[in-house]
Design a protein around this motif. Structure first.
Motif, PDB file in Angstrom:
ATOM      1  N   LYS A 142     -54.810  -9.802   0.433  1.00 20.72           N
ATOM      2  CA  LYS A 142     -55.139 -11.223   0.495  1.00 20.72           C
ATOM      3  C   LYS A 142     -54.770 -11.881  -0.829  1.00 20.72           C
ATOM      4  O   LYS A 142     -54.601 -11.210  -1.850  1.00 20.72           O
ATOM      5  CB  LYS A 142     -56.617 -11.427   0.812  1.00 20.72           C
ATOM      6  CG  LYS A 142     -57.585 -10.857  -0.207  1.00 20.72           C
ATOM      7  CD  LYS A 142     -59.021 -11.135   0.222  1.00 20.72           C
ATOM      8  CE  LYS A 142     -60.023 -10.599  -0.784  1.00 20.72           C
ATOM      9  NZ  LYS A 142     -61.413 -10.934  -0.420  1.00 20.72           N
ATOM     10  N   SER A 172     -59.293  -8.556   6.837  1.00 23.79           N
ATOM     11  CA  SER A 172     -60.214  -7.764   7.649  1.00 23.79           C
ATOM     12  C   SER A 172     -59.552  -7.355   8.949  1.00 23.79           C
ATOM     13  O   SER A 172     -58.471  -7.828   9.300  1.00 23.79           O
ATOM     14  CB  SER A 172     -61.487  -8.572   7.944  1.00 23.79           C
ATOM     15  OG  SER A 172     -61.184  -9.670   8.798  1.00 23.79           O
ATOM     16  N   LYS A 202     -72.918  -4.087   3.439  1.00 21.94           N
ATOM     17  CA  LYS A 202     -72.111  -4.621   2.352  1.00 21.94           C
ATOM     18  C   LYS A 202     -72.096  -3.587   1.233  1.00 21.94           C
ATOM     19  O   LYS A 202     -73.146  -3.073   0.844  1.00 21.94           O
ATOM     20  CB  LYS A 202     -72.661  -5.952   1.828  1.00 21.94           C
ATOM     21  CG  LYS A 202     -72.221  -7.167   2.636  1.00 21.94           C
ATOM     22  CD  LYS A 202     -72.628  -8.452   1.955  1.00 21.94           C
ATOM     23  CE  LYS A 202     -72.097  -9.676   2.689  1.00 21.94           C
ATOM     24  NZ  LYS A 202     -70.631  -9.763   2.624  1.00 21.94           N
ATOM     25  N   GLU A 227     -66.389  -7.113  12.841  1.00 24.48           N
ATOM     26  CA  GLU A 227     -65.360  -7.309  11.823  1.00 24.48           C
ATOM     27  C   GLU A 227     -65.707  -6.443  10.618  1.00 24.48           C
ATOM     28  O   GLU A 227     -66.876  -6.321  10.251  1.00 24.48           O
ATOM     29  CB  GLU A 227     -65.302  -8.776  11.411  1.00 24.48           C
ATOM     30  CG  GLU A 227     -64.230  -9.107  10.388  1.00 24.48           C
ATOM     31  CD  GLU A 227     -64.181 -10.597  10.058  1.00 24.48           C
ATOM     32  OE1 GLU A 227     -63.136 -11.070   9.589  1.00 24.48           O
ATOM     33  OE2 GLU A 227     -65.217 -11.269  10.257  1.00 24.48           O
ATOM     34  N   SER A 280     -67.384  -5.293   3.753  1.00 19.40           N
ATOM     35  CA  SER A 280     -68.426  -5.748   4.664  1.00 19.40           C
ATOM     36  C   SER A 280     -68.173  -5.244   6.077  1.00 19.40           C
ATOM     37  O   SER A 280     -67.030  -5.094   6.501  1.00 19.40           O
ATOM     38  CB  SER A 280     -68.478  -7.285   4.698  1.00 19.40           C
ATOM     39  OG  SER A 280     -68.773  -7.821   3.425  1.00 19.40           O
ATOM     40  N   SER A 339     -61.668 -15.040  -2.841  1.00 19.25           N
ATOM     41  CA  SER A 339     -62.423 -15.854  -1.885  1.00 19.25           C
ATOM     42  C   SER A 339     -61.803 -15.870  -0.487  1.00 19.25           C
ATOM     43  O   SER A 339     -62.427 -16.352   0.450  1.00 19.25           O
ATOM     44  CB  SER A 339     -62.559 -17.290  -2.397  1.00 19.25           C
ATOM     45  OG  SER A 339     -61.278 -17.875  -2.565  1.00 19.25           O
ATOM     46  N   ASN A 340     -60.594 -15.358  -0.352  1.00 18.67           N
ATOM     47  CA  ASN A 340     -59.976 -15.261   0.969  1.00 18.67           C
ATOM     48  C   ASN A 340     -60.518 -14.058   1.723  1.00 18.67           C
ATOM     49  O   ASN A 340     -61.341 -13.306   1.209  1.00 18.67           O
ATOM     50  CB  ASN A 340     -58.453 -15.163   0.848  1.00 18.67           C
ATOM     51  CG  ASN A 340     -57.826 -16.452   0.335  1.00 18.67           C
ATOM     52  OD1 ASN A 340     -57.136 -16.450  -0.679  1.00 18.67           O
ATOM     53  ND2 ASN A 340     -58.065 -17.550   1.022  1.00 18.67           N
ATOM     54  N   THR A 341     -60.065 -13.873   2.946  1.00 19.85           N
ATOM     55  CA  THR A 341     -60.530 -12.778   3.798  1.00 19.85           C
ATOM     56  C   THR A 341     -59.363 -11.905   4.221  1.00 19.85           C
ATOM     57  O   THR A 341     -58.300 -12.410   4.584  1.00 19.85           O
ATOM     58  CB  THR A 341     -61.243 -13.338   5.044  1.00 19.85           C
ATOM     59  OG1 THR A 341     -62.467 -13.951   4.657  1.00 19.85           O
ATOM     60  CG2 THR A 341     -61.561 -12.224   6.037  1.00 19.85           C
ATOM     61  N   VAL A 384     -64.524  -9.877   3.366  1.00 21.12           N
ATOM     62  CA  VAL A 384     -64.775 -11.160   4.035  1.00 21.12           C
ATOM     63  C   VAL A 384     -65.333 -12.153   3.036  1.00 21.12           C
ATOM     64  O   VAL A 384     -66.525 -12.153   2.724  1.00 21.12           O
ATOM     65  CB  VAL A 384     -65.754 -10.988   5.213  1.00 21.12           C
ATOM     66  CG1 VAL A 384     -65.937 -12.310   5.948  1.00 21.12           C
ATOM     67  CG2 VAL A 384     -65.251  -9.914   6.160  1.00 21.12           C
ATOM     68  N   GLY A 385     -64.464 -12.994   2.491  1.00 23.52           N
ATOM     69  CA  GLY A 385     -64.900 -14.054   1.593  1.00 23.52           C
ATOM     70  C   GLY A 385     -65.148 -13.623   0.165  1.00 23.52           C
ATOM     71  O   GLY A 385     -65.410 -14.454  -0.695  1.00 23.52           O
ATOM     72  N   ASP A 386     -65.102 -12.334  -0.127  1.00 25.56           N
ATOM     73  CA  ASP A 386     -65.209 -11.825  -1.496  1.00 25.56           C
ATOM     74  C   ASP A 386     -64.587 -10.432  -1.520  1.00 25.56           C
ATOM     75  O   ASP A 386     -63.915 -10.038  -0.557  1.00 25.56           O
ATOM     76  CB  ASP A 386     -66.660 -11.814  -1.996  1.00 25.56           C
ATOM     77  CG  ASP A 386     -67.592 -11.038  -1.071  1.00 25.56           C
ATOM     78  OD1 ASP A 386     -67.154 -10.024  -0.492  1.00 25.56           O
ATOM     79  OD2 ASP A 386     -68.758 -11.439  -0.929  1.00 25.56           O
TER      80      ASP A 386
END
Length: 448
Positions: free
Chosen positions: A174, A182, A219, A194, A204, A178-180, A198-200
């Motif tokens: 990525k 997965s 997590k 999923e 997850s 901050s992107n995902t 995811v977002g960090d």
């Protein structure tokens, strides 16, 4: 010859007005058609002409040709009518390479081969670059540039015998933290599970009942490896859990609920055990203060010595509501440094009155000696049934000196609170002292 005398793509000669020997021009064009239409070559990349070429045989000249092919690099060399004819390719020309079982396309610089699977090959393109969309049995689009509709897929490592490493690693990248990135699992095109970043940058695992709302299951902190179950990892803690925990077997379970309470249970005759051994076979539960200093053992069980130890006070909650032992399951001996302290605050009492029947009750009590069942030791005391009868005879049947294990069962075990005999004795002694003083005064002597 002026270029307008030849066709722009294949370079075929045109018939000109008033041209003599027109059949020569037509035959030349037919020879070119015979070579270039549905073209195939014997071999590609040959620099030296073959010794005995067959009529109509065609080769792709190599990049460093010699002898009669000199100066015709990468052109098509055809043996026609006992001589070599050469055809310079244009970008996009396609020929079949019999020797390689491959379709070759001239890209303006080289003849690139496309594998077709003939001769036992696996099929597909040797190299394909910068495709905008790829669809396998379905249509790819801007939202899904790569789309595949199939029932199974296999990725296998390239073996070391085929210039591979034997490993297989699928890398998903990525742009920013901050992107995902997965893997998303769907049902009827709605997300249900999923896992990934995811977002960090923490790994997850999450699930969804509808594809809209998501619940974090796991997590893992990428910097420490700390794990959070149903919550984010907590710094310095390898495992953080939000919610209750239960470990269950066929015999029972161990659970930790959301209030932090540990519960042990068993099913049927099977037993559930917790073993946390320290310094031998002891089972210990300890506590730590907020300063992370060890406070002490809440309890310590030593099965070898059959002892129960603790560094903490036993405090019932609420006060005055709990018992230690029972009439049917009593402790054998009680060892104390100080005498028991019995709550006796006036503010906790009502209906206070002098003990007028003390003498009558004491006169009716029957002190006895006895041996308890299963023991040869002689003891002194009272019989609960006798004391009960004395209380009834003196009108004190509601006194708590006497108790029954089960008020609804007249055959249940009876017991005595013998410390309540102390006020009876004190009242009788006080009465005797009063009488003694009266007798002494009547006889002319003052009792001191």
């Amino acid at each position: 010859m002026p270029s307008e005398d030849f066709s722009p793509n294949l370079g075929l000669p045109y018939l000109l007005p008033n041209q003599a020997q027109k059949h020569v021009t037509v035959n030349e064009s037919l020879r070119a058609f015979d070579i270039l239409v549905m073209a195939s070559v014997e071999e590609a990349g040959l620099d030296t002409p073959p010794v005995s070429p067959g009529e109509g045989g065609v080769w792709i000249v190599g990049s460093a040709p010699s002898a009669e092919w000199s100066g015709y690099a990468l052109e098509l060399a055809a043996w026609q009518d006992g001589a070599w004819m050469f055809y310079a390719p244009n970008p996009g020309w396609r020929v079949w390479d019999r020797a390689a079982s491959a379709l070759r396309i001239y890209d303006g610089t080289n003849w690139a081969a496309l594998e077709t699977g003939s001769g036992g090959g696996s099929g597909g393109l040797t190299e394909t670059q910068n495709l905008e969309f790829v669809g396998l049995a379905t249509t790819a689009d801007g939202a899904n540039p790569f789309a595949a509709r199939l029932n199974s897929a296999l990725w296998t490592a390239r073996e070391t015998t085929d210039n591979g490493t034997g490993d297989l690693r699928l890398a998903l990248n990525k742009e920013t933290s901050s992107n995902t990135v997965s893997l998303l699992f769907q049902s009827a095109y709605g997300g249900r599970a999923e896992f990934g970043l995811v977002g960090d940058d923490r790994f997850s695992v999450r699930v969804s009942p509808d594809g809209g709302s998501w619940l974090d299951a796991l997590k893992i902190d990428n910097a420490t490896g700390d794990l959070g179950v149903g919550t984010a990892p907590v710094a310095g803690q390898k495992l953080a859990v939000s919610g209750s925990i239960i470990a269950e077997t066929g015999d029972g379970s161990v659970s930790l609920d959301t209030n932090g309470r540990l519960e042990l249970s068993r099913n049927g005759s099977g037993a559930t055990q917790i073993s946390s051994r320290s310094g031998g076979s002891h089972l210990k539960f300890g506590v730590t203060k907020a300063t992370n200093a060890f406070k002490g053992s809440v309890l310590e069980l030593d099965p070898d010595a059959e002892t129960f130890k603790t560094q903490f006070d036993f405090i019932p909650n609420p006060g005055g509501s709990l018992d230690i032992g029972s009439a049917s399951s009593s402790f054998r001996d009680l060892y104390l440094v100080n005498a028991p302290s019995v709550s006796s605050d006036r503010r906790q009492k009502h209906d206070i009155a002098d003990l007028a029947q003390a003498g009558d009750l004491l006169a009716r009590l029957r002190p006895v000696s006895f041996r308890r069942n299963g023991s040869d030791r002689m003891s002194f005391g009272f019989l609960a049934q006798d004391v009960r009868a004395a209380l009834i005879e003196t009108g004190l049947e509601h006194a708590s000196l006497w108790a029954m294990a089960d008020a609804a069962d007249p055959d249940s075990l009876q017991s005595l609170r013998q410390e309540e005999l102390i006020p009876v004795l004190v009242a009788v002694v006080q009465d005797l002292l009063t009488r003694f003083d009266a007798v002494s005064t009547a006889g002319g002597h003052k009792h001191v």
